[in-house]
Design a protein around this motif. Structure first.
Motif, PDB file in Angstrom:
ATOM      1  N   ILE A 191     -49.453 106.192-106.157  1.00 17.50           N
ATOM      2  CA  ILE A 191     -49.381 106.314-104.694  1.00 17.50           C
ATOM      3  C   ILE A 191     -49.361 104.928-104.063  1.00 17.50           C
ATOM      4  O   ILE A 191     -48.601 104.663-103.125  1.00 17.50           O
ATOM      5  CB  ILE A 191     -50.602 107.102-104.167  1.00 17.50           C
ATOM      6  CG1 ILE A 191     -50.709 108.468-104.827  1.00 17.50           C
ATOM      7  CG2 ILE A 191     -50.553 107.227-102.653  1.00 17.50           C
ATOM      8  CD1 ILE A 191     -49.627 109.413-104.430  1.00 17.50           C
ATOM      9  N   LEU A 192     -50.208 104.067-104.595  1.00 17.93           N
ATOM     10  CA  LEU A 192     -50.265 102.699-104.073  1.00 17.93           C
ATOM     11  C   LEU A 192     -48.890 102.051-104.182  1.00 17.93           C
ATOM     12  O   LEU A 192     -48.434 101.375-103.259  1.00 17.93           O
ATOM     13  CB  LEU A 192     -51.314 101.896-104.853  1.00 17.93           C
ATOM     14  CG  LEU A 192     -51.423 100.418-104.485  1.00 17.93           C
ATOM     15  CD1 LEU A 192     -51.681 100.242-102.995  1.00 17.93           C
ATOM     16  CD2 LEU A 192     -52.543  99.753-105.287  1.00 17.93           C
ATOM     17  N   GLU A 193     -48.219 102.289-105.300  1.00 22.05           N
ATOM     18  CA  GLU A 193     -46.892 101.713-105.499  1.00 22.05           C
ATOM     19  C   GLU A 193     -45.923 102.181-104.406  1.00 22.05           C
ATOM     20  O   GLU A 193     -45.119 101.405-103.893  1.00 22.05           O
ATOM     21  CB  GLU A 193     -46.372 102.139-106.867  1.00 22.05           C
ATOM     22  CG  GLU A 193     -45.519 101.110-107.549  1.00 22.05           C
ATOM     23  CD  GLU A 193     -45.365 101.462-109.021  1.00 22.05           C
ATOM     24  OE1 GLU A 193     -44.314 101.995-109.366  1.00 22.05           O
ATOM     25  OE2 GLU A 193     -46.329 101.241-109.790  1.00 22.05           O
ATOM     26  N   GLN A 194     -46.011 103.460-104.050  1.00 20.72           N
ATOM     27  CA  GLN A 194     -45.129 103.980-102.984  1.00 20.72           C
ATOM     28  C   GLN A 194     -45.413 103.292-101.663  1.00 20.72           C
ATOM     29  O   GLN A 194     -44.501 102.986-100.893  1.00 20.72           O
ATOM     30  CB  GLN A 194     -45.336 105.487-102.813  1.00 20.72           C
ATOM     31  CG  GLN A 194     -44.829 106.305-103.984  1.00 20.72           C
ATOM     32  CD  GLN A 194     -45.176 107.785-103.802  1.00 20.72           C
ATOM     33  OE1 GLN A 194     -45.260 108.289-102.682  1.00 20.72           O
ATOM     34  NE2 GLN A 194     -45.384 108.483-104.906  1.00 20.72           N
ATOM     35  N   ILE A 195     -46.688 103.057-101.419  1.00 16.50           N
ATOM     36  CA  ILE A 195     -47.048 102.414-100.149  1.00 16.50           C
ATOM     37  C   ILE A 195     -46.607 100.954-100.150  1.00 16.50           C
ATOM     38  O   ILE A 195     -46.068 100.458 -99.157  1.00 16.50           O
ATOM     39  CB  ILE A 195     -48.553 102.586 -99.881  1.00 16.50           C
ATOM     40  CG1 ILE A 195     -48.777 104.056 -99.482  1.00 16.50           C
ATOM     41  CG2 ILE A 195     -49.044 101.637 -98.792  1.00 16.50           C
ATOM     42  CD1 ILE A 195     -50.147 104.451 -99.107  1.00 16.50           C
ATOM     43  N   VAL A 196     -46.777 100.276-101.273  1.00 15.32           N
ATOM     44  CA  VAL A 196     -46.323  98.876-101.360  1.00 15.32           C
ATOM     45  C   VAL A 196     -44.807  98.813-101.154  1.00 15.32           C
ATOM     46  O   VAL A 196     -44.305  97.933-100.437  1.00 15.32           O
ATOM     47  CB  VAL A 196     -46.738  98.256-102.711  1.00 15.32           C
ATOM     48  CG1 VAL A 196     -46.056  96.910-102.929  1.00 15.32           C
ATOM     49  CG2 VAL A 196     -48.258  98.085-102.772  1.00 15.32           C
ATOM     50  N   LEU A 255     -53.137  80.823-104.009  1.00 15.40           N
ATOM     51  CA  LEU A 255     -54.256  81.749-104.178  1.00 15.40           C
ATOM     52  C   LEU A 255     -54.369  82.192-105.635  1.00 15.40           C
ATOM     53  O   LEU A 255     -55.451  82.162-106.231  1.00 15.40           O
ATOM     54  CB  LEU A 255     -54.076  82.978-103.274  1.00 15.40           C
ATOM     55  CG  LEU A 255     -55.142  84.061-103.428  1.00 15.40           C
ATOM     56  CD1 LEU A 255     -56.530  83.523-103.094  1.00 15.40           C
ATOM     57  CD2 LEU A 255     -54.823  85.270-102.538  1.00 15.40           C
ATOM     58  N   GLY A 256     -53.218  82.602-106.204  1.00 19.58           N
ATOM     59  CA  GLY A 256     -53.226  83.093-107.582  1.00 19.58           C
ATOM     60  C   GLY A 256     -53.732  82.047-108.571  1.00 19.58           C
ATOM     61  O   GLY A 256     -54.288  82.385-109.610  1.00 19.58           O
ATOM     62  N   GLY A 257     -53.538  80.767-108.231  1.00 26.33           N
ATOM     63  CA  GLY A 257     -53.922  79.704-109.155  1.00 26.33           C
ATOM     64  C   GLY A 257     -55.299  79.130-108.886  1.00 26.33           C
ATOM     65  O   GLY A 257     -55.746  78.228-109.595  1.00 26.33           O
ATOM     66  N   ARG A 267     -53.580  92.132-106.433  1.00 27.01           N
ATOM     67  CA  ARG A 267     -52.174  92.327-106.830  1.00 27.01           C
ATOM     68  C   ARG A 267     -51.318  92.735-105.650  1.00 27.01           C
ATOM     69  O   ARG A 267     -50.202  92.265-105.473  1.00 27.01           O
ATOM     70  CB  ARG A 267     -52.085  93.412-107.926  1.00 27.01           C
ATOM     71  CG  ARG A 267     -52.320  92.847-109.315  1.00 27.01           C
ATOM     72  CD  ARG A 267     -51.956  93.874-110.368  1.00 27.01           C
ATOM     73  NE  ARG A 267     -50.618  94.416-110.194  1.00 27.01           N
ATOM     74  CZ  ARG A 267     -50.190  95.528-110.785  1.00 27.01           C
ATOM     75  NH1 ARG A 267     -51.000  96.214-111.546  1.00 27.01           N
ATOM     76  NH2 ARG A 267     -48.956  95.947-110.594  1.00 27.01           N
ATOM     77  N   THR A 268     -51.844  93.655-104.845  1.00 27.45           N
ATOM     78  CA  THR A 268     -51.104  94.100-103.661  1.00 27.45           C
ATOM     79  C   THR A 268     -50.891  92.931-102.701  1.00 27.45           C
ATOM     80  O   THR A 268     -49.797  92.743-102.166  1.00 27.45           O
ATOM     81  CB  THR A 268     -51.869  95.239-102.956  1.00 27.45           C
ATOM     82  OG1 THR A 268     -52.091  96.277-103.900  1.00 27.45           O
ATOM     83  CG2 THR A 268     -51.090  95.780-101.781  1.00 27.45           C
ATOM     84  N   ALA A 269     -51.942  92.155-102.514  1.00 28.07           N
ATOM     85  CA  ALA A 269     -51.839  91.013-101.600  1.00 28.07           C
ATOM     86  C   ALA A 269     -50.790  90.021-102.102  1.00 28.07           C
ATOM     87  O   ALA A 269     -49.939  89.554-101.333  1.00 28.07           O
ATOM     88  CB  ALA A 269     -53.197  90.335-101.456  1.00 28.07           C
ATOM     89  N   LEU A 270     -50.837  89.716-103.393  1.00 27.63           N
ATOM     90  CA  LEU A 270     -49.886  88.735-103.934  1.00 27.63           C
ATOM     91  C   LEU A 270     -48.464  89.280-103.897  1.00 27.63           C
ATOM     92  O   LEU A 270     -47.501  88.533-103.745  1.00 27.63           O
ATOM     93  CB  LEU A 270     -50.279  88.343-105.365  1.00 27.63           C
ATOM     94  CG  LEU A 270     -51.599  87.568-105.490  1.00 27.63           C
ATOM     95  CD1 LEU A 270     -51.896  87.271-106.958  1.00 27.63           C
ATOM     96  CD2 LEU A 270     -51.566  86.272-104.688  1.00 27.63           C
ATOM     97  N   ALA A 271     -48.333  90.606-104.024  1.00 24.59           N
ATOM     98  CA  ALA A 271     -46.997  91.211-104.031  1.00 24.59           C
ATOM     99  C   ALA A 271     -46.355  91.182-102.648  1.00 24.59           C
ATOM    100  O   ALA A 271     -45.133  91.153-102.524  1.00 24.59           O
ATOM    101  CB  ALA A 271     -47.081  92.656-104.538  1.00 24.59           C
ATOM    102  N   LEU A 272     -47.165  91.199-101.611  1.00 26.25           N
ATOM    103  CA  LEU A 272     -46.625  91.353-100.260  1.00 26.25           C
ATOM    104  C   LEU A 272     -46.780  90.131 -99.363  1.00 26.25           C
ATOM    105  O   LEU A 272     -45.975  89.913 -98.451  1.00 26.25           O
ATOM    106  CB  LEU A 272     -47.299  92.542 -99.559  1.00 26.25           C
ATOM    107  CG  LEU A 272     -46.921  93.927-100.059  1.00 26.25           C
ATOM    108  CD1 LEU A 272     -47.929  94.955 -99.564  1.00 26.25           C
ATOM    109  CD2 LEU A 272     -45.518  94.294 -99.587  1.00 26.25           C
TER     110      LEU A 272
END
Ligand SMILES: Nc1ncnc2c1ncn2[C@@H]1O[C@H](COP(=O)(O)OP(=O)(O)OP(=O)(O)O)[C@@H](O)[C@H]1O
Ligand SMILES: [Mg+2]
Length: 231
Positions: free
Chosen positions: A166-171, A218-220, A192-197
């Motif tokens: 479901i999260l994937e659909q929302i992303v 951020l990721g690093g 992950r969601t934050a980094l993806a968007l």
């Protein structure tokens, strides 16, 4: 578009936001991260006019909005998806979408477009709000905000409690909105969601911004991830 500058906010005597500054530019997705109780929701409530800052500036398109009421801020083009989703449990999905929708203003968001973005909302149109799953409620809450044709969307933890599919659909839907140029302030605890968007990220800790940077930064940044996020 949105700019908070040195914002201090309180609940009674409790000093929660301690000089928060952040900005969201045209078409930008800016994430606000931080642990439970860091002040993320309080920041969004202050931006939306539910909480009045005791100091600092809140501006939307260079207009001071700190003292406006929430519906006035909404009318300026700011959409709000609350953490608790806030859909009407005893109205149908279709009614939830249309009760507050603006008619005749030539806005770009129409029911067919909402249904294309979230097909399940068309299939479930006659169901009552309380009959929806958590993910469907989240989609409905986002869809309802879009029906007001916002230029900026404030999203408070849309991924909270959702199954990965479901999260994937929302992303995916949020990516579509981003591609279409909608500016978004996204409160997230899911890194992950934050980094993806996100184009940029702010991390809040005890009411203060303790990190600002790009996804790569951020990721690093292991210290920030370890100390201020639950990863
Ligand atoms: N209505 C309220 N009255 C008093 N204190 C509050 C109220 N709402 C929140 N707080 C306190 O303010 C602080 C910030 O809360 P806030 O809800 O902004 O955090 P958050 O980062 O959104 O957390 P979460 O990730 O759990 O949603 C916390 O210490 C919280 O206990
Ligand atoms: Mg919150």
């Amino acid at each position: 578009m949105l700019e908070l500058n040195g914002v201090h906010a309180y609940y009674g005597d409790s000093h929660v936001l301690r000089g928060v500054s952040l900005s969201v530019g045209e078409g930008e997705v800016v994430c606000l991260l931080g642990r439970n109780g860091a002040g993320k929701t309080t920041t969004v409530l202050t931006a939306m006019g539910y909480l009045k800052p005791r100091a600092g500036r809140v501006a939307y398109r260079a207009q001071d909005i700190a003292l406006l009421r929430p519906f006035e801020i909404a009318r300026l083009g700011v959409g709000y998806v609350p953490q608790e989703r806030g859909i009407f449990p005893s109205l149908t999905v279709l009614e939830n979408l249309t009760v507050f929708a603006r008619h005749g203003d030539g806005g770009q968001w129409t029911l067919p477009r909402i249904h294309a973005l979230f097909p399940v909302l068309e299939a479930r149109g006659g169901n009552l709000g309380f009959q929806l799953s958590g993910g469907e409620q989240q989609m409905l809450s986002i869809a309802r905000a879009l029906m007001l044709n916002p230029s900026l969307l404030l999203l408070d933890e849309p991924s909270e409690g959702l199954a990965p599919l479901i999260l994937e659909q929302i992303v995916t839907a949020l990516r579509t909105l981003k591609r279409e140029g909608l500016a978004i302030l996204l409160v997230e605890q899911n890194l992950r969601t934050a980094l993806a968007l996100g184009d940029r990220h702010h991390v809040l800790n005890k009411g203060e911004i303790c990190f600002t940077g790009s996804s790569a930064e951020l990721g690093g940044n292991e210290a920030v991830l370890r100390n201020y996020l639950s990863v």
